[in-house]
Design a protein around this motif. Structure first.
Motif, mmCIF file in Angstrom:
data_model
loop_
_atom_site.group_PDB
_atom_site.id
_atom_site.type_symbol
_atom_site.label_atom_id
_atom_site.label_comp_id
_atom_site.label_asym_id
_atom_site.label_seq_id
_atom_site.Cartn_x
_atom_site.Cartn_y
_atom_site.Cartn_z
ATOM 1 N N LYS A 97 0.851 -1.194 0.000
ATOM 2 C CA LYS A 97 0.000 0.000 0.000
ATOM 3 C C LYS A 97 0.887 1.244 0.000
ATOM 4 O O LYS A 97 1.737 1.414 0.861
ATOM 5 C CB LYS A 97 -0.906 0.013 1.225
ATOM 6 N N VAL A 98 0.688 2.091 -1.003
ATOM 7 C CA VAL A 98 1.422 3.343 -1.135
ATOM 8 C C VAL A 98 0.388 4.456 -1.261
ATOM 9 O O VAL A 98 -0.417 4.452 -2.198
ATOM 10 C CB VAL A 98 2.352 3.327 -2.366
ATOM 11 N N LYS A 99 0.387 5.368 -0.292
ATOM 12 C CA LYS A 99 -0.611 6.448 -0.253
ATOM 13 C C LYS A 99 -2.029 5.886 -0.357
ATOM 14 O O LYS A 99 -2.876 6.405 -1.073
ATOM 15 C CB LYS A 99 -0.342 7.484 -1.350
ATOM 16 N N GLY A 100 -2.258 4.772 0.345
ATOM 17 C CA GLY A 100 -3.589 4.185 0.409
ATOM 18 C C GLY A 100 -3.978 3.274 -0.739
ATOM 19 O O GLY A 100 -5.060 2.696 -0.734
ATOM 20 N N MET A 101 -3.106 3.132 -1.730
ATOM 21 C CA MET A 101 -3.416 2.304 -2.906
ATOM 22 C C MET A 101 -2.512 1.066 -2.911
ATOM 23 O O MET A 101 -1.299 1.186 -2.736
ATOM 24 C CB MET A 101 -3.170 3.093 -4.200
ATOM 25 N N GLY A 102 -3.099 -0.105 -3.137
ATOM 26 C CA GLY A 102 -2.313 -1.330 -3.268
ATOM 27 C C GLY A 102 -1.732 -1.394 -4.669
ATOM 28 O O GLY A 102 -2.455 -1.645 -5.631
ATOM 29 N N ILE A 103 -0.429 -1.126 -4.789
ATOM 30 C CA ILE A 103 0.194 -1.092 -6.116
ATOM 31 C C ILE A 103 0.382 -2.503 -6.666
ATOM 32 O O ILE A 103 0.470 -3.470 -5.915
ATOM 33 C CB ILE A 103 1.526 -0.315 -6.127
ATOM 34 N N ARG A 104 0.438 -2.597 -7.980
ATOM 35 C CA ARG A 104 0.686 -3.854 -8.687
ATOM 36 C C ARG A 104 2.008 -3.708 -9.433
ATOM 37 O O ARG A 104 2.179 -2.761 -10.212
ATOM 38 C CB ARG A 104 -0.432 -4.154 -9.693
ATOM 39 N N VAL A 105 2.921 -4.635 -9.186
ATOM 40 C CA VAL A 105 4.260 -4.537 -9.759
ATOM 41 C C VAL A 105 4.580 -5.836 -10.493
ATOM 42 O O VAL A 105 4.420 -6.918 -9.947
ATOM 43 C CB VAL A 105 5.308 -4.297 -8.645
ATOM 44 N N LYS A 106 5.017 -5.713 -11.760
ATOM 45 C CA LYS A 106 5.409 -6.897 -12.531
ATOM 46 C C LYS A 106 6.395 -6.490 -13.612
ATOM 47 O O LYS A 106 6.538 -5.313 -13.937
ATOM 48 C CB LYS A 106 4.192 -7.585 -13.139
ATOM 49 N N ALA A 107 7.057 -7.484 -14.170
ATOM 50 C CA ALA A 107 7.969 -7.212 -15.282
ATOM 51 C C ALA A 107 7.152 -6.684 -16.451
ATOM 52 O O ALA A 107 6.095 -7.222 -16.768
ATOM 53 C CB ALA A 107 8.715 -8.477 -15.674
ATOM 54 N N ALA A 108 7.636 -5.621 -17.066
ATOM 55 C CA ALA A 108 6.945 -5.047 -18.229
ATOM 56 C C ALA A 108 7.166 -5.949 -19.419
ATOM 57 O O ALA A 108 8.261 -6.485 -19.630
ATOM 58 C CB ALA A 108 7.460 -3.642 -18.511
ATOM 59 N N GLU A 109 6.119 -6.131 -20.196
ATOM 60 C CA GLU A 109 6.226 -6.946 -21.406
ATOM 61 C C GLU A 109 6.569 -6.039 -22.579
ATOM 62 O O GLU A 109 6.072 -4.924 -22.666
ATOM 63 C CB GLU A 109 4.902 -7.661 -21.678
ATOM 64 N N ASP A 110 7.414 -6.540 -23.458
ATOM 65 C CA ASP A 110 7.760 -5.757 -24.645
ATOM 66 C C ASP A 110 6.545 -5.625 -25.540
ATOM 67 O O ASP A 110 5.787 -6.576 -25.710
ATOM 68 C CB ASP A 110 8.893 -6.433 -25.424
ATOM 69 N N LYS A 111 6.370 -4.430 -26.104
ATOM 70 C CA LYS A 111 5.283 -4.233 -27.058
ATOM 71 C C LYS A 111 5.599 -5.012 -28.331
ATOM 72 O O LYS A 111 6.731 -4.964 -28.816
ATOM 73 C CB LYS A 111 5.156 -2.748 -27.421
ATOM 74 N N PRO A 112 4.621 -5.737 -28.869
ATOM 75 C CA PRO A 112 4.882 -6.427 -30.128
ATOM 76 C C PRO A 112 5.101 -5.413 -31.246
ATOM 77 O O PRO A 112 4.410 -4.412 -31.326
ATOM 78 C CB PRO A 112 3.625 -7.265 -30.373
ATOM 79 N N SER A 113 6.089 -5.670 -32.072
ATOM 80 C CA SER A 113 6.344 -4.742 -33.184
ATOM 81 C C SER A 113 5.331 -4.992 -34.297
ATOM 82 O O SER A 113 5.010 -6.137 -34.611
ATOM 83 C CB SER A 113 7.768 -4.873 -33.690
ATOM 84 N N ALA A 114 4.847 -3.923 -34.881
ATOM 85 C CA ALA A 114 3.778 -4.037 -35.893
ATOM 86 C C ALA A 114 4.304 -4.523 -37.216
ATOM 87 O O ALA A 114 5.371 -4.312 -37.625
ATOM 88 C CB ALA A 114 3.100 -2.691 -36.065
#
Length: 83
Positions: A66-83
């Protein structure tokens, strides 16, 4: 490793975001994503940590915190698929 942080309280700054991750290791960068029209936070951001082990510890240690009252969600960022 690029880390996605969701459910951020809208007043969190990039400096505050970086400070959350510093106890786990070196933080290369921290960015809060802003709405182009309003200039306000969209409630999520990214943190770049160069050391993969430290990044994984940060993800495990900070997910659901909880950060400033909000339960944060943390995960590895996924690469955007290239178009």
């Amino acid at each position: 490793m690029n880390i996605l942080v969701r459910n951020l309280e809208r007043s969190i700054t990039e400096a505050e975001l970086a400070e959350l991750f510093k106890p786990f290791g070196k933080v290369e960068s921290a960015a809060v994503v802003m709405d182009k029209d309003t200039g306000k936070s969209k409630g999520f951001g990214f943190v770049e940590m160069p050391n993969g082990r430290e990044a994984i510890k940060a993800i495990k240690g900070l997910n659901t915190l909880k950060v400033k009252g909000m339960g944060i969600r943390v995960k590895a960022a996924e690469d955007k698929p290239s178009a």
